[in-house]
Design an enzyme around this catalytic site. Structure first.
Site, mmCIF file in Angstrom:
data_model
loop_
_atom_site.group_PDB
_atom_site.id
_atom_site.type_symbol
_atom_site.label_atom_id
_atom_site.label_comp_id
_atom_site.label_asym_id
_atom_site.label_seq_id
_atom_site.Cartn_x
_atom_site.Cartn_y
_atom_site.Cartn_z
ATOM 1 C CG LEU A 280 -1.882 -1.174 1.470
ATOM 2 C CD1 LEU A 280 -2.496 -0.778 2.511
ATOM 3 C CD2 LEU A 280 -2.709 -1.385 0.303
ATOM 4 C CG ASN B 149 7.024 -16.596 18.860
ATOM 5 O OD1 ASN B 149 6.289 -16.181 18.197
ATOM 6 N ND2 ASN B 149 8.164 -17.329 18.278
ATOM 7 N NE ARG B 150 4.185 -21.042 14.711
ATOM 8 C CZ ARG B 150 4.026 -20.849 13.481
ATOM 9 N NH1 ARG B 150 3.010 -21.065 13.106
ATOM 10 N NH2 ARG B 150 4.844 -19.957 12.841
ATOM 11 C CG ASN C 77 11.449 0.780 8.890
ATOM 12 O OD1 ASN C 77 12.236 1.609 9.185
ATOM 13 N ND2 ASN C 77 10.130 1.115 9.082
ATOM 14 C CG ASP D 77 8.946 -1.181 11.356
ATOM 15 O OD1 ASP D 77 8.061 -0.525 10.608
ATOM 16 O OD2 ASP D 77 9.590 -2.045 10.886
ATOM 17 C CE LYS E 106 10.515 -4.212 7.625
ATOM 18 N NZ LYS E 106 9.425 -4.087 8.659
HETATM 19 P P1 ATR Z 1 7.803 -10.001 11.090
HETATM 20 O O1 ATR Z 1 9.171 -9.628 10.568
HETATM 21 O O2 ATR Z 1 6.499 -9.879 10.272
HETATM 22 O O3 ATR Z 1 7.676 -10.097 12.435
HETATM 23 P P2 ATR Z 1 8.456 -12.841 11.029
HETATM 24 O O4 ATR Z 1 9.888 -12.421 11.528
HETATM 25 O O5 ATR Z 1 8.363 -14.141 10.249
HETATM 26 O O6 ATR Z 1 7.580 -11.591 10.458
HETATM 27 O O7 ATR Z 1 7.526 -13.387 12.286
HETATM 28 C C1 ATR Z 1 6.213 -13.767 12.183
HETATM 29 C C2 ATR Z 1 5.708 -14.036 13.903
HETATM 30 O O8 ATR Z 1 4.239 -14.451 13.681
HETATM 31 C C3 ATR Z 1 6.557 -15.159 14.523
HETATM 32 O O9 ATR Z 1 6.545 -14.615 15.953
HETATM 33 C C4 ATR Z 1 5.709 -16.357 14.193
HETATM 34 O O10 ATR Z 1 6.002 -17.360 15.301
HETATM 35 P P3 ATR Z 1 7.205 -18.323 15.100
HETATM 36 O O11 ATR Z 1 8.335 -17.571 15.520
HETATM 37 O O12 ATR Z 1 6.725 -19.546 15.779
HETATM 38 O O13 ATR Z 1 7.122 -18.781 13.587
HETATM 39 C C5 ATR Z 1 4.523 -15.674 14.395
HETATM 40 N N1 ATR Z 1 3.225 -16.503 13.517
HETATM 41 C C6 ATR Z 1 3.353 -16.569 12.262
HETATM 42 N N2 ATR Z 1 2.089 -17.553 11.893
HETATM 43 C C7 ATR Z 1 1.658 -18.260 13.204
HETATM 44 C C8 ATR Z 1 0.783 -18.930 13.567
HETATM 45 N N3 ATR Z 1 0.048 -19.379 12.686
HETATM 46 N N4 ATR Z 1 0.654 -19.287 14.892
HETATM 47 C C9 ATR Z 1 1.333 -18.532 15.696
HETATM 48 N N5 ATR Z 1 2.128 -17.683 15.497
HETATM 49 C C10 ATR Z 1 2.440 -17.480 14.318
#
Ligand code: ATR
Length: 278
Positions: free
Chosen positions: A25, A155-156, A94, A109, A73
């Site tokens: 965008l 975090n996941r 960024n 950011d 980045k």
């Molecule tokens: P960004 O730079 O936008 O932060 P990223 O570095 O890829 O992108 O990080 C994405 C975040 O979203 C991570 O914390 C990721 O969790 P993981 O570290 O476990 O991968 C989280 N994320 C993405 N999809 C997810 C999902 N379906 N459930 C839970 N966490 C998710």
């Protein structure tokens, strides 16, 4: 036609470098801002494969500045001439400014996120649960550290939240129980289009009076924010951070601060239009 509406030999060129960027965008938003500010400048999207070549292009063509997005980045850092301290600490740039052939990297950011939160709450000494441990989460965590917040990272992938927490002197969580936060921030991509119905949290984790911020802006009202509203929380949507980081970026380039409110209105309109087509 007014002079500033004409592209001519004085026109300054800006763009976003990323891959993919065709959904971005930023060109729509930045061009509207430039026009409103009466600047002789245009902003385009560059879908980049060869990052080193792209930076040489920025230098050689005298492109005035660039936004940097996924996946560059962090990778862009060793290719720049100077990195502002905060961006170095976050290890993410960024924003690039071309100062007479010298490329300087910034991160806007983190300030976008902090400014957005501070509209609604005084952050000092607040307990905050930060969801996510990726690039966006790291930038926000850094900003929260500067504000003296007590942050719990969830975090996941637990190893990533542990690493980020250790780096910043925060705690990581293996479960959401036991912390009674003032603020919850979603810095994951959970809930982003096309996964509208997903939330990173069970609704029961949200309680009246909490401030809940989502960095996801497509859709504008994520499932998390919908649940938060229904539970009586104060909500901050993804436009707040996005519009503020864009304003800071434009200020770095032009030394003039654009109106955040107008950027937000533009974004709202563009996103609503997109939502109606999805
Ligand atoms: P960004 O730079 O936008 O932060 P990223 O570095 O890829 O992108 O990080 C994405 C975040 O979203 C991570 O914390 C990721 O969790 P993981 O570290 O476990 O991968 C989280 N994320 C993405 N999809 C997810 C999902 N379906 N459930 C839970 N966490 C998710």
């Amino acid at each position: 036609m007014e002079e500033h509406e004409m592209i001519n030999a004085q026109t300054k060129l800006y763009g976003v470098i990323g891959n993919p960027v065709r959904h971005s965008l930023s060109p729509i938003i930045h061009n509207r801002v430039f026009k409103r500010m009466g600047l002789n400048a245009v902003y385009v999207a560059f879908e980049v494969n060869d990052l080193r070549g792209a930076l040489k292009g920025i230098r050689d063509l005298g492109i005035d500045g660039a936004s940097v997005t996924i996946p560059f980045k962090t990778r862009v850092i060793p290719l720049l001439d100077q990195i502002e301290d905060v961006a170095r600490e976050i290890q993410a740039v960024n924003t690039i400014k071309n100062e007479g052939g010298k490329l300087i990297g910034y991160n806007t950011d983190w300030c976008g996120a902090i400014e957005a939160l501070e509209e609604g709450i005084n952050l000092e000494n607040k307990r905050i649960i930060l969801l996510g441990a990726g690039g966006a989460a790291k930038a926000i965590a850094f900003g929260l550290k500067n504000k003296g917040c007590q942050v719990f990272i969830y975090n996941r992938s637990l190893n990533k939240s542990k690493d980020l927490a250790r780096e910043l002197g925060f705690n990581s969580l293996s479960s959401l129980n036991g912390v009674d936060p003032h603020v919850i921030i979603n810095a994951t991509s959970v809930g982003m289009h096309p996964h509208h119905g997903e939330s990173p949290l069970p609704r029961e984790a949200l309680r009246r009076g909490m401030v809940v911020m989502d960095i996801v802006y497509q859709p504008l009202k994520t499932k998390l924010l919908q649940d938060a509203e229904e539970q009586g929380c104060r909500t901050i949507n993804g436009l707040e951070m996005l519009s503020r980081q864009a304003a800071v970026q434009i200020e770095i380039w032009t030394k003039k601060k654009p109106e955040v409110r107008e950027i937000k209105e533009d974004l709202w309109q563009v996103i609503k239009e997109k939502e109606s087509h999805d």
